[in-house]
Design a protein around this motif. Structure first.
Motif, PDB file in Angstrom:
ATOM      1  N   ALA A   1       0.837  -1.188   0.000  1.00 18.77           N
ATOM      2  CA  ALA A   1       0.000   0.000   0.000  1.00 18.77           C
ATOM      3  C   ALA A   1       0.872   1.237   0.000  1.00 18.77           C
ATOM      4  O   ALA A   1       2.006   1.219   0.486  1.00 18.77           O
ATOM      5  CB  ALA A   1      -0.925   0.009   1.221  1.00 18.77           C
ATOM      6  N   ILE A   2       0.326   2.316  -0.544  1.00 16.05           N
ATOM      7  CA  ILE A   2       1.030   3.586  -0.558  1.00 16.05           C
ATOM      8  C   ILE A   2       0.059   4.676  -0.147  1.00 16.05           C
ATOM      9  O   ILE A   2      -1.060   4.754  -0.658  1.00 16.05           O
ATOM     10  CB  ILE A   2       1.681   3.854  -1.934  1.00 16.05           C
ATOM     11  N   GLY A   3       0.475   5.518   0.794  1.00 12.69           N
ATOM     12  CA  GLY A   3      -0.384   6.538   1.348  1.00 12.69           C
ATOM     13  C   GLY A   3      -0.261   7.872   0.658  1.00 12.69           C
ATOM     14  O   GLY A   3       0.475   8.044  -0.320  1.00 12.69           O
ATOM     15  N   TYR A   4      -0.988   8.828   1.192  1.00 13.81           N
ATOM     16  CA  TYR A   4      -1.058  10.157   0.609  1.00 13.81           C
ATOM     17  C   TYR A   4       0.324  10.818   0.493  1.00 13.81           C
ATOM     18  O   TYR A   4       0.618  11.488  -0.501  1.00 13.81           O
ATOM     19  CB  TYR A   4      -1.978  11.042   1.448  1.00 13.81           C
ATOM     20  N   TYR A   5       1.142  10.635   1.496  1.00 13.08           N
ATOM     21  CA  TYR A   5       2.462  11.256   1.507  1.00 13.08           C
ATOM     22  C   TYR A   5       3.566  10.339   0.988  1.00 13.08           C
ATOM     23  O   TYR A   5       4.745  10.660   1.117  1.00 13.08           O
ATOM     24  CB  TYR A   5       2.811  11.725   2.918  1.00 13.08           C
ATOM     25  N   GLY A   6       3.186   9.213   0.419  1.00 13.41           N
ATOM     26  CA  GLY A   6       4.158   8.305  -0.150  1.00 13.41           C
ATOM     27  C   GLY A   6       4.661   7.234   0.783  1.00 13.41           C
ATOM     28  O   GLY A   6       5.527   6.440   0.389  1.00 13.41           O
ATOM     29  N   THR A   7       4.160   7.202   1.994  1.00  9.58           N
ATOM     30  CA  THR A   7       4.537   6.139   2.920  1.00  9.58           C
ATOM     31  C   THR A   7       4.045   4.799   2.395  1.00  9.58           C
ATOM     32  O   THR A   7       2.937   4.698   1.876  1.00  9.58           O
ATOM     33  CB  THR A   7       3.943   6.400   4.310  1.00  9.58           C
ATOM     34  N   THR A   8       4.858   3.778   2.526  1.00  7.14           N
ATOM     35  CA  THR A   8       4.508   2.467   1.997  1.00  7.14           C
ATOM     36  C   THR A   8       4.429   1.426   3.096  1.00  7.14           C
ATOM     37  O   THR A   8       5.027   1.566   4.159  1.00  7.14           O
ATOM     38  CB  THR A   8       5.522   2.007   0.944  1.00  7.14           C
ATOM     39  N   ALA A   9       3.679   0.384   2.811  1.00  6.07           N
ATOM     40  CA  ALA A   9       3.575  -0.760   3.700  1.00  6.07           C
ATOM     41  C   ALA A   9       3.556  -2.019   2.854  1.00  6.07           C
ATOM     42  O   ALA A   9       2.983  -2.029   1.765  1.00  6.07           O
ATOM     43  CB  ALA A   9       2.317  -0.670   4.553  1.00  6.07           C
ATOM     44  N   TYR A  10       4.176  -3.070   3.353  1.00  7.42           N
ATOM     45  CA  TYR A  10       4.277  -4.319   2.621  1.00  7.42           C
ATOM     46  C   TYR A  10       3.945  -5.495   3.516  1.00  7.42           C
ATOM     47  O   TYR A  10       4.243  -5.489   4.712  1.00  7.42           O
ATOM     48  CB  TYR A  10       5.683  -4.530   2.064  1.00  7.42           C
ATOM     49  N   ALA A  11       3.348  -6.504   2.918  1.00  8.42           N
ATOM     50  CA  ALA A  11       3.206  -7.765   3.612  1.00  8.42           C
ATOM     51  C   ALA A  11       4.589  -8.370   3.819  1.00  8.42           C
ATOM     52  O   ALA A  11       5.482  -8.218   2.980  1.00  8.42           O
ATOM     53  CB  ALA A  11       2.332  -8.719   2.803  1.00  8.42           C
ATOM     54  N   ASN A  12       4.767  -9.049   4.938  1.00  6.99           N
ATOM     55  CA  ASN A  12       6.071  -9.644   5.224  1.00  6.99           C
ATOM     56  C   ASN A  12       6.512 -10.629   4.134  1.00  6.99           C
ATOM     57  O   ASN A  12       7.708 -10.760   3.860  1.00  6.99           O
ATOM     58  CB  ASN A  12       6.035 -10.360   6.576  1.00  6.99           C
ATOM     59  N   SER A  13       5.557 -11.272   3.511  1.00 10.20           N
ATOM     60  CA  SER A  13       5.872 -12.271   2.506  1.00 10.20           C
ATOM     61  C   SER A  13       6.484 -11.684   1.233  1.00 10.20           C
ATOM     62  O   SER A  13       7.102 -12.415   0.456  1.00 10.20           O
ATOM     63  CB  SER A  13       4.619 -13.073   2.150  1.00 10.20           C
ATOM     64  N   VAL A  14       6.313 -10.381   1.015  1.00  9.76           N
ATOM     65  CA  VAL A  14       6.836  -9.757  -0.199  1.00  9.76           C
ATOM     66  C   VAL A  14       7.881  -8.695   0.087  1.00  9.76           C
ATOM     67  O   VAL A  14       8.491  -8.161  -0.850  1.00  9.76           O
ATOM     68  CB  VAL A  14       5.710  -9.148  -1.049  1.00  9.76           C
ATOM     69  N   LYS A  15       8.110  -8.388   1.337  1.00  7.54           N
ATOM     70  CA  LYS A  15       9.046  -7.334   1.712  1.00  7.54           C
ATOM     71  C   LYS A  15      10.441  -7.648   1.177  1.00  7.54           C
ATOM     72  O   LYS A  15      10.951  -8.756   1.340  1.00  7.54           O
ATOM     73  CB  LYS A  15       9.068  -7.174   3.231  1.00  7.54           C
ATOM     74  N   GLY A  16      11.028  -6.665   0.537  1.00  5.22           N
ATOM     75  CA  GLY A  16      12.340  -6.844  -0.051  1.00  5.22           C
ATOM     76  C   GLY A  16      12.313  -7.342  -1.478  1.00  5.22           C
ATOM     77  O   GLY A  16      13.346  -7.304  -2.161  1.00  5.22           O
ATOM     78  N   ARG A  17      11.163  -7.815  -1.929  1.00  3.65           N
ATOM     79  CA  ARG A  17      11.026  -8.320  -3.292  1.00  3.65           C
ATOM     80  C   ARG A  17      10.114  -7.453  -4.149  1.00  3.65           C
ATOM     81  O   ARG A  17      10.332  -7.324  -5.349  1.00  3.65           O
ATOM     82  CB  ARG A  17      10.485  -9.750  -3.278  1.00  3.65           C
ATOM     83  N   PHE A  18       9.081  -6.887  -3.537  1.00  5.33           N
ATOM     84  CA  PHE A  18       8.102  -6.076  -4.259  1.00  5.33           C
ATOM     85  C   PHE A  18       8.277  -4.611  -3.900  1.00  5.33           C
ATOM     86  O   PHE A  18       8.634  -4.274  -2.768  1.00  5.33           O
ATOM     87  CB  PHE A  18       6.674  -6.485  -3.902  1.00  5.33           C
ATOM     88  N   THR A  19       7.978  -3.732  -4.851  1.00  4.37           N
ATOM     89  CA  THR A  19       8.022  -2.301  -4.619  1.00  4.37           C
ATOM     90  C   THR A  19       6.783  -1.644  -5.202  1.00  4.37           C
ATOM     91  O   THR A  19       6.489  -1.816  -6.387  1.00  4.37           O
ATOM     92  CB  THR A  19       9.273  -1.667  -5.250  1.00  4.37           C
ATOM     93  N   ILE A  20       6.057  -0.899  -4.381  1.00  8.49           N
ATOM     94  CA  ILE A  20       4.895  -0.171  -4.848  1.00  8.49           C
ATOM     95  C   ILE A  20       5.298   1.274  -5.118  1.00  8.49           C
ATOM     96  O   ILE A  20       6.085   1.861  -4.375  1.00  8.49           O
ATOM     97  CB  ILE A  20       3.735  -0.244  -3.828  1.00  8.49           C
ATOM     98  N   SER A  21       4.767   1.839  -6.181  1.00 11.80           N
ATOM     99  CA  SER A  21       5.061   3.218  -6.529  1.00 11.80           C
ATOM    100  C   SER A  21       3.904   3.787  -7.329  1.00 11.80           C
ATOM    101  O   SER A  21       2.992   3.059  -7.731  1.00 11.80           O
ATOM    102  CB  SER A  21       6.366   3.323  -7.326  1.00 11.80           C
ATOM    103  N   LYS A  22       3.928   5.085  -7.562  1.00 17.21           N
ATOM    104  CA  LYS A  22       2.887   5.716  -8.353  1.00 17.21           C
ATOM    105  C   LYS A  22       3.445   6.866  -9.162  1.00 17.21           C
ATOM    106  O   LYS A  22       4.456   7.466  -8.813  1.00 17.21           O
ATOM    107  CB  LYS A  22       1.739   6.195  -7.462  1.00 17.21           C
TER     108      LYS A  22
END
Length: 122
Positions: free
Chosen positions: A50-71
């Motif tokens: 997930a990515i918030g209004y100010y660009g803060t991101t959150a990841y499931a532990n299962s994908v952390k370090g492998r996936f990157t969310i951006s916009k």
């Protein structure tokens, strides 16, 4: 109202990469909280990133370090870069948008795309 259309799914071998895109229309992308979810057959929908209004991101532990969310606000598009894919990443991936704070809970999102299939083989 918000309309979301995902693309970029496909079939890859384990260790490969895919980049998912979500085109948003109907409202300002910059005011929405956006996220990626996935759902495999017989399983509950799972928050991936997930990515918030100010660009803060959150990841499931299962994908952390492998996936990157951006916009990209200029293109009204959300992305999910998926690297080092594993067979357990196989699922339908959905883009979601809402007005709530950063969250990986599906109930916090109001709008959903139709999904794009990701299949990772061994």
């Amino acid at each position: 109202q918000v309309q979301l259309v995902e693309s970029g799914g496909g079939s890859v071998q384990a260790g490969g990469s895919l980049r998912l895109s979500c085109a948003a229309s109907g409202s300002s992308y910059s005011t929405d909280r956006m996220a990626w979810f996935r759902q495999a057959p017989g399983k509950e929908r799972e928050g991936v990133a997930a990515i918030g209004y100010y660009g803060t991101t959150a990841y499931a532990n299962s994908v952390k370090g492998r996936f990157t969310i951006s916009k990209d606000n200029a293109k009204n598009t959300l992305y999910l870069q998926m690297n080092s894919l594993k067979p357990e990443d196989t699922a339908m991936y959905y883009c979601a948008a809402g007005s709530a704070s950063l969250s990986l809970q599906p109930t916090k999102y109001n709008y959903w795309g139709q999904g794009t299939q990701v299949t990772v083989s061994s």
